[in-house]
Design a protein around this motif. Structure first.
Motif, PDB file in Angstrom:
ATOM      1  N   ARG A   9       0.826  -1.211   0.000  1.00  0.00           N
ATOM      2  CA  ARG A   9       0.000   0.000   0.000  1.00  0.00           C
ATOM      3  C   ARG A   9       0.861   1.261   0.000  1.00  0.00           C
ATOM      4  N   SER A  10       1.953   1.201   0.776  1.00  0.00           N
ATOM      5  CA  SER A  10       2.859   2.345   0.814  1.00  0.00           C
ATOM      6  C   SER A  10       3.488   2.599  -0.555  1.00  0.00           C
ATOM      7  N   GLY A  11       3.863   1.513  -1.244  1.00  0.00           N
ATOM      8  CA  GLY A  11       4.447   1.655  -2.579  1.00  0.00           C
ATOM      9  C   GLY A  11       3.472   2.253  -3.572  1.00  0.00           C
ATOM     10  N   TRP A  12       2.213   1.765  -3.526  1.00  0.00           N
ATOM     11  CA  TRP A  12       1.201   2.308  -4.425  1.00  0.00           C
ATOM     12  C   TRP A  12       0.926   3.776  -4.116  1.00  0.00           C
ATOM     13  N   ARG A  13       0.950   4.130  -2.839  1.00  0.00           N
ATOM     14  CA  ARG A  13       0.704   5.517  -2.448  1.00  0.00           C
ATOM     15  C   ARG A  13       1.803   6.431  -2.993  1.00  0.00           C
ATOM     16  N   ILE A  14       3.040   5.972  -2.890  1.00  0.00           N
ATOM     17  CA  ILE A  14       4.166   6.766  -3.397  1.00  0.00           C
ATOM     18  C   ILE A  14       4.087   6.886  -4.915  1.00  0.00           C
ATOM     19  N   ALA A  15       3.745   5.773  -5.585  1.00  0.00           N
ATOM     20  CA  ALA A  15       3.622   5.815  -7.045  1.00  0.00           C
ATOM     21  C   ALA A  15       2.506   6.761  -7.475  1.00  0.00           C
ATOM     22  N   GLY A  16       1.369   6.695  -6.780  1.00  0.00           N
ATOM     23  CA  GLY A  16       0.272   7.589  -7.105  1.00  0.00           C
ATOM     24  C   GLY A  16       0.634   9.038  -6.892  1.00  0.00           C
ATOM     25  N   LEU A  17       1.375   9.322  -5.824  1.00  0.00           N
ATOM     26  CA  LEU A  17       1.813  10.683  -5.551  1.00  0.00           C
ATOM     27  C   LEU A  17       2.754  11.185  -6.635  1.00  0.00           C
ATOM     28  N   ALA A  18       3.654  10.302  -7.082  1.00  0.00           N
ATOM     29  CA  ALA A  18       4.589  10.691  -8.141  1.00  0.00           C
ATOM     30  C   ALA A  18       3.849  11.013  -9.438  1.00  0.00           C
ATOM     31  N   VAL A  19       2.843  10.194  -9.777  1.00  0.00           N
ATOM     32  CA  VAL A  19       2.057  10.437 -10.993  1.00  0.00           C
ATOM     33  C   VAL A  19       1.330  11.783 -10.893  1.00  0.00           C
ATOM     34  N   ARG A  20       0.735  12.057  -9.733  1.00  0.00           N
ATOM     35  CA  ARG A  20       0.034  13.335  -9.544  1.00  0.00           C
ATOM     36  C   ARG A  20       0.978  14.515  -9.737  1.00  0.00           C
ATOM     37  N   VAL A 175      -9.299  24.960 -15.755  1.00  0.00           N
ATOM     38  CA  VAL A 175      -8.159  24.473 -14.964  1.00  0.00           C
ATOM     39  C   VAL A 175      -8.593  23.496 -13.876  1.00  0.00           C
ATOM     40  N   GLY A 176      -9.756  22.865 -14.048  1.00  0.00           N
ATOM     41  CA  GLY A 176     -10.232  21.915 -13.056  1.00  0.00           C
ATOM     42  C   GLY A 176      -9.287  20.744 -12.867  1.00  0.00           C
ATOM     43  N   ALA A 177      -8.577  20.329 -13.925  1.00  0.00           N
ATOM     44  CA  ALA A 177      -7.642  19.211 -13.800  1.00  0.00           C
ATOM     45  C   ALA A 177      -6.528  19.552 -12.813  1.00  0.00           C
ATOM     46  N   ILE A 178      -6.084  20.801 -12.832  1.00  0.00           N
ATOM     47  CA  ILE A 178      -5.048  21.226 -11.887  1.00  0.00           C
ATOM     48  C   ILE A 178      -5.586  21.154 -10.465  1.00  0.00           C
ATOM     49  N   GLY A 179      -6.815  21.634 -10.259  1.00  0.00           N
ATOM     50  CA  GLY A 179      -7.427  21.561  -8.936  1.00  0.00           C
ATOM     51  C   GLY A 179      -7.615  20.130  -8.472  1.00  0.00           C
ATOM     52  N   PHE A 180      -8.013  19.243  -9.389  1.00  0.00           N
ATOM     53  CA  PHE A 180      -8.209  17.836  -9.029  1.00  0.00           C
ATOM     54  C   PHE A 180      -6.907  17.210  -8.559  1.00  0.00           C
ATOM     55  N   LEU A 181      -5.820  17.446  -9.293  1.00  0.00           N
ATOM     56  CA  LEU A 181      -4.538  16.860  -8.923  1.00  0.00           C
ATOM     57  C   LEU A 181      -4.014  17.436  -7.608  1.00  0.00           C
ATOM     58  N   LEU A 182      -4.361  18.654  -7.310  1.00  0.00           N
ATOM     59  CA  LEU A 182      -3.934  19.265  -6.057  1.00  0.00           C
ATOM     60  C   LEU A 182      -4.733  18.755  -4.859  1.00  0.00           C
TER      61      LEU A 182
END
Length: 234
Positions: A9-20, A175-182
């Protein structure tokens, strides 16, 4: 020892954060290019010709009416934009004809020359600023990042609004995509162990109304960034 599922779970969380973060950086870079191109610095036709001759021009935008050129903007790299200030017709000199314009830009690749009226997305569904890189002879990285963020949003359960609310914010809101990623599923700056405060999710109608305000705010922000850059470059 940390259990394997917890480590996963920690690995997936880090990967998801990197993608964002990567998607956010690409979208912010695209927004910056769009903002700077909306407030070019004033230059003369002679300076425009000199820049073309020297091979410094990477993209040209023009506005034509009948056989006359009404407006010309050009870039010398994605962050430096200029505008021909003496293009409109005056009493004491002839107008800037289309024939003169095309003769002057003979050294610029045609894929980097486009009219202000051109749209990269004929459907009008996607924000046009996403395709500035493609229009100016580059690669539409911002459009790719927007598309990936849109798919992530559709495949998730957003915390702040329904999917329909976010669809409005992604499209009409510019710019909703920017808000979503934030902000989704938790603010980007939150630690992993910090949970956001529960809120009432926006409905599709509320998202539609908010998207109009967000679009106006985005335009004003882009104008402010462009004017600041013009003051620094002049």
């Amino acid at each position: 020892m940390t259990p394997f599922p917890a480590r996963m779970r920690s690995g997936w969380r880090i990967a998801g954060l990197a993608v964002r973060i990567v998607l956010l950086v690409v979208l912010l870079a695209g927004a910056l290019v769009a903002a700077l191109s909306s407030a070019p610095t004033a230059r003369t036709r002679a300076e425009f010709r000199a820049a073309v001759t020297a091979g410094r021009v990477s993209a040209v935008l023009y506005r034509q009416r009948d056989s006359l050129i009404q407006e010309v903007r050009w870039s010398e790299g994605p962050l430096v934009w200029h505008q021909v200030e003496d293009t409109p017709v005056h009493r004491d000199r002839p107008g800037y004809t289309a024939a003169e314009f095309w003769a002057e830009i003979s050294g610029v690749p045609l894929k980097a020359v486009s009219s202000f009226g051109d749209r990269s997305d004929p459907s009008g569904f996607l924000p046009d600023w996403l395709f500035r890189g493609l229009r100016y002879g580059g690669v539409p990285w911002a459009a790719f990042a927007w598309g990936i963020a849109f798919l992530i949003m559709l495949g998730s359960t957003p915390r702040l609004g329904s999917r329909w609310a976010w669809i409005w914010l992604f499209t009409v809101g510019q710019v909703g995509a920017i808000g979503f990623l934030l902000l989704e599923p938790r603010p980007l700056w939150y630690r992993a162990d910090r949970q956001p405060t529960p809120v009432v999710r926006m409905s599709g109608g509320q998202g539609c109304l908010m998207s109009v305000g967000l679009a106006i705010t985005a335009v004003l922000a882009a104008m402010g960034v462009g004017l600041l850059a013009r003051l620094l470059l002049d």
